[in-house]
Design an enzyme around this catalytic site. Sequence first.
Site, mmCIF file in Angstrom:
data_model
loop_
_atom_site.group_PDB
_atom_site.id
_atom_site.type_symbol
_atom_site.label_atom_id
_atom_site.label_comp_id
_atom_site.label_asym_id
_atom_site.label_seq_id
_atom_site.Cartn_x
_atom_site.Cartn_y
_atom_site.Cartn_z
ATOM 1 N N ALA A 6 0.793 -1.228 0.000
ATOM 2 C CA ALA A 6 0.000 0.000 0.000
ATOM 3 C C ALA A 6 0.826 1.278 0.000
ATOM 4 C CB ALA A 6 -0.940 -0.013 1.202
ATOM 5 N N ASP A 7 2.113 1.190 -0.297
ATOM 6 C CA ASP A 7 2.939 2.403 -0.297
ATOM 7 C C ASP A 7 3.875 2.405 -1.512
ATOM 8 O OD1 ASP A 7 3.795 4.843 0.645
ATOM 9 O OD2 ASP A 7 5.152 4.000 2.148
#
Length: 199
Positions: free
Chosen positions: A65-66
């Site tokens: 998610a990054d």
Amino acid sequence: DPTICIPRAYTELSTPRVLTMDMIDGIPVAEPALLEAAGLDRAEVARRGAEIYMQMIFTHGYFHADPHPGNIVLLPGNVIGLLDFGMVGRIDDRLRENIEDMLLAIVQHDVPLLVRIVKQIGQTPPQLDESGLANDVADFVGHYSTQALDQFEVGSALTDMTEIMRRHRIMLPPQVATLIKTLITLEGTLGVICPGFDF
């Protein structure tokens, strides 16, 4: 998948303060000059990066998610290395189906369906202005559904939809907020890998 490298974590060599993982030695995406010098097929890498994320999100429901440029390296053979799994996202089957239905509603200009899905996904306030929400969603659909595909910006569309929900005090579940942030970040990173790439 041989086109992606995810470092293995070694729990026996880790502690609550130290995470020990495989060493991945690649070219940071944040260094476009190095990517150019290495002769990597940047358009192919960007396309595969997008596909990998769509597979993580829509097939597995679990994703890194990054995806900012500092967390992605390119290895020989155009292999994509993902670093720093300190932030991951999860979406369940129902939410995934809702997101897919949202995209279809936009493409099909189906404002009532999109309004229903927005209300299903988010927590609505007791005094929701239903007609105001419907008008804002209609404007959103009118703007984005008429854009040529090569002009469509996922990040802008997601930001605008989030703004509509904020304006109407519709609270997004944390997993949706994480997904939106991930997709906006990913679109920017793919543009660093290959300027002009159409996510």
